[in-house]
Design a protein around this motif. Structure first.
Motif, PDB file in Angstrom:
ATOM      1  N   SER A   1      -0.801   9.234 -13.247  1.00  0.00           N
ATOM      2  CA  SER A   1      -1.174  10.231 -12.239  1.00  0.00           C
ATOM      3  C   SER A   1      -0.806   9.766 -10.838  1.00  0.00           C
ATOM      4  CB  SER A   1      -2.660  10.577 -12.326  1.00  0.00           C
ATOM      5  OG  SER A   1      -3.458   9.460 -12.017  1.00  0.00           O
ATOM      6  N   LEU A   2      -0.908   8.489 -10.611  1.00  0.00           N
ATOM      7  CA  LEU A   2      -0.544   7.928  -9.315  1.00  0.00           C
ATOM      8  C   LEU A   2       0.956   8.100  -9.053  1.00  0.00           C
ATOM      9  CD1 LEU A   2      -1.873   4.625  -7.973  1.00  0.00           C
ATOM     10  CD2 LEU A   2       0.528   5.149  -7.786  1.00  0.00           C
TER      11      LEU A   2
ATOM     12  N   ILE B   1     -10.379   3.445  -7.714  1.00  0.00           N
ATOM     13  CA  ILE B   1      -9.312   2.593  -8.248  1.00  0.00           C
ATOM     14  C   ILE B   1      -9.286   2.665  -9.775  1.00  0.00           C
ATOM     15  CG2 ILE B   1      -8.492   0.214  -8.465  1.00  0.00           C
ATOM     16  CD1 ILE B   1      -9.776  -0.251  -5.630  1.00  0.00           C
ATOM     17  N   ALA B   2     -10.419   2.429 -10.395  1.00  0.00           N
ATOM     18  CA  ALA B   2     -10.468   2.392 -11.862  1.00  0.00           C
ATOM     19  C   ALA B   2     -10.112   3.734 -12.476  1.00  0.00           C
ATOM     20  CB  ALA B   2     -11.845   1.942 -12.328  1.00  0.00           C
ATOM     21  N   ALA B   3     -10.511   4.825 -11.831  1.00  0.00           N
ATOM     22  CA  ALA B   3     -10.288   6.159 -12.383  1.00  0.00           C
ATOM     23  C   ALA B   3      -8.867   6.673 -12.150  1.00  0.00           C
ATOM     24  CB  ALA B   3     -11.286   7.143 -11.783  1.00  0.00           C
ATOM     25  N   THR B   4      -8.102   5.987 -11.331  1.00  0.00           N
ATOM     26  CA  THR B   4      -6.738   6.428 -11.033  1.00  0.00           C
ATOM     27  C   THR B   4      -5.763   5.697 -11.940  1.00  0.00           C
ATOM     28  OG1 THR B   4      -7.338   6.839  -8.725  1.00  0.00           O
ATOM     29  CG2 THR B   4      -4.993   6.658  -9.224  1.00  0.00           C
ATOM     30  N   GLY B   5      -5.181   6.435 -12.861  1.00  0.00           N
ATOM     31  CA  GLY B   5      -4.198   5.860 -13.773  1.00  0.00           C
ATOM     32  C   GLY B   5      -2.825   5.802 -13.132  1.00  0.00           C
TER      33      GLY B   5
ATOM     34  N   GLY C   1       8.927   4.133 -13.741  1.00  0.00           N
ATOM     35  CA  GLY C   1       9.466   3.396 -12.606  1.00  0.00           C
ATOM     36  C   GLY C   1       8.501   2.446 -11.934  1.00  0.00           C
ATOM     37  N   PHE C   2       7.238   2.493 -12.326  1.00  0.00           N
ATOM     38  CA  PHE C   2       6.224   1.688 -11.648  1.00  0.00           C
ATOM     39  C   PHE C   2       6.579   0.200 -11.639  1.00  0.00           C
ATOM     40  CE2 PHE C   2       2.444  -0.978 -11.657  1.00  0.00           C
ATOM     41  CZ  PHE C   2       1.832  -0.571 -10.482  1.00  0.00           C
ATOM     42  N   TYR C   3       6.923  -0.335 -12.802  1.00  0.00           N
ATOM     43  CA  TYR C   3       7.124  -1.781 -12.925  1.00  0.00           C
ATOM     44  C   TYR C   3       8.443  -2.262 -12.316  1.00  0.00           C
ATOM     45  CZ  TYR C   3       2.843  -1.813 -15.530  1.00  0.00           C
ATOM     46  OH  TYR C   3       1.514  -1.690 -15.877  1.00  0.00           O
TER      47      TYR C   3
ATOM     48  N   ALA D   1       0.894   6.969  -1.678  1.00  0.00           N
ATOM     49  CA  ALA D   1       0.236   7.825  -2.674  1.00  0.00           C
ATOM     50  C   ALA D   1      -0.959   7.099  -3.286  1.00  0.00           C
ATOM     51  CB  ALA D   1       1.225   8.235  -3.767  1.00  0.00           C
ATOM     52  N   ALA D   2      -0.795   5.817  -3.560  1.00  0.00           N
ATOM     53  CA  ALA D   2      -1.897   5.038  -4.136  1.00  0.00           C
ATOM     54  C   ALA D   2      -3.075   4.960  -3.169  1.00  0.00           C
ATOM     55  CB  ALA D   2      -1.417   3.630  -4.493  1.00  0.00           C
ATOM     56  N   ALA D   3      -2.800   4.736  -1.904  1.00  0.00           N
ATOM     57  CA  ALA D   3      -3.870   4.656  -0.908  1.00  0.00           C
ATOM     58  C   ALA D   3      -4.685   5.941  -0.906  1.00  0.00           C
ATOM     59  CB  ALA D   3      -3.282   4.386   0.480  1.00  0.00           C
ATOM     60  N   GLU D   4      -4.009   7.066  -0.964  1.00  0.00           N
ATOM     61  CA  GLU D   4      -4.699   8.351  -0.969  1.00  0.00           C
ATOM     62  C   GLU D   4      -5.428   8.593  -2.289  1.00  0.00           C
ATOM     63  OE1 GLU D   4      -3.475  13.011  -0.460  1.00  0.00           O
ATOM     64  OE2 GLU D   4      -2.413  11.522   0.745  1.00  0.00           O
ATOM     65  N   GLU D   5      -4.758   8.352  -3.396  1.00  0.00           N
ATOM     66  CA  GLU D   5      -5.366   8.604  -4.708  1.00  0.00           C
ATOM     67  C   GLU D   5      -6.542   7.671  -4.984  1.00  0.00           C
ATOM     68  OE1 GLU D   5      -4.582  11.204  -6.862  1.00  0.00           O
ATOM     69  OE2 GLU D   5      -3.487  11.812  -5.064  1.00  0.00           O
TER      70      GLU D   5
END
Length: 192
Positions: A35-36, A28-32, A46-48, A18-22
């Motif tokens: 939202s990712l 990179i900077a605009a993708t929080g 759950g990110f961390y 998902a990160a690769a696509e977003e």
């Protein structure tokens, strides 16, 4: 109930995909992170559990996108007769389809200027990705490589990434198409 290692690995892979696509879609900077994670079908909290930082995720996402697009195009080009492989690759890379779908295209073209300001770990990944692209292009020459194969492949890679970046940046569709077509013709003529 605790997740199994396999489930944790699948979740991590889903986040990276998902990160690769977003990142390619919006930068990179605009993708929080919120939202990712939403794009991955998960909650921000759950990110961390999977990554120490966004920089770690950026490096992992870039590692996949630097290799995957190159391999997909190069493998397809190898189905062409040897004297047509490089032309097929150049035309596929400099196609309106690739230009119009940055979320699924080359990470170097979609994120180039941001990558130049990324962490050392991410820049290591970018260096490896560029080397991979250059090697893939060099294998498509007929005859392969030659004495100046690496230099020729580097020049082609720079022209490809630069042209697709500019074709995406301009707001004139005719100029964008012209950039793609003229760059393809000029690059292919220059290596004959």
């Amino acid at each position: 109930m605790r997740k199994s290692r396999e489930e944790t690995a699948r979740t991590r892979a889903r986040i990276v995909a998902a990160a690769a696509e977003e990142f390619r879609r919006g930068g990179i900077a605009a993708t929080g992170l919120a939202s990712l994670m939403s794009a991955a079908g998960l909650t921000h909290g759950g990110f961390y559990k999977h990554f120490a930082s966004k920089d770690q995720l950026v490096a992992e996402a870039c590692a996949s996108i630097m290799i995957d697009v190159t391999d997909t195009l190069a493998e397809r080009a190898l189905r062409e007769p040897p004297d047509q492989r490089l032309a097929w690759f150049v035309h596929a890379y400099l196609s309106p389809r690739h230009r119009d779908d940055p979320a699924h295209g080359c990470g170097l073209a979609a994120l180039g200027t941001e990558l130049a300001r990324s962490s050392a770990e991410t820049r290591d990944v970018v260096t490896d990705g560029l080397s991979h692209l250059v090697e893939a292009i060099a294998r498509l020459f007929d005859p392969p490589g030659g004495a100046h194969g690496r230099a020729r492949a580097q020049t082609l890679a720079a022209g490809l990434v630069g042209a697709i970046t500019l074709a995406r940046a301009v707001n004139d569709p005719a100029l964008s198409d012209e950039l793609l077509a003229n760059t393809a013709s000029t690059l292919l003529a220059s290596i004959r």
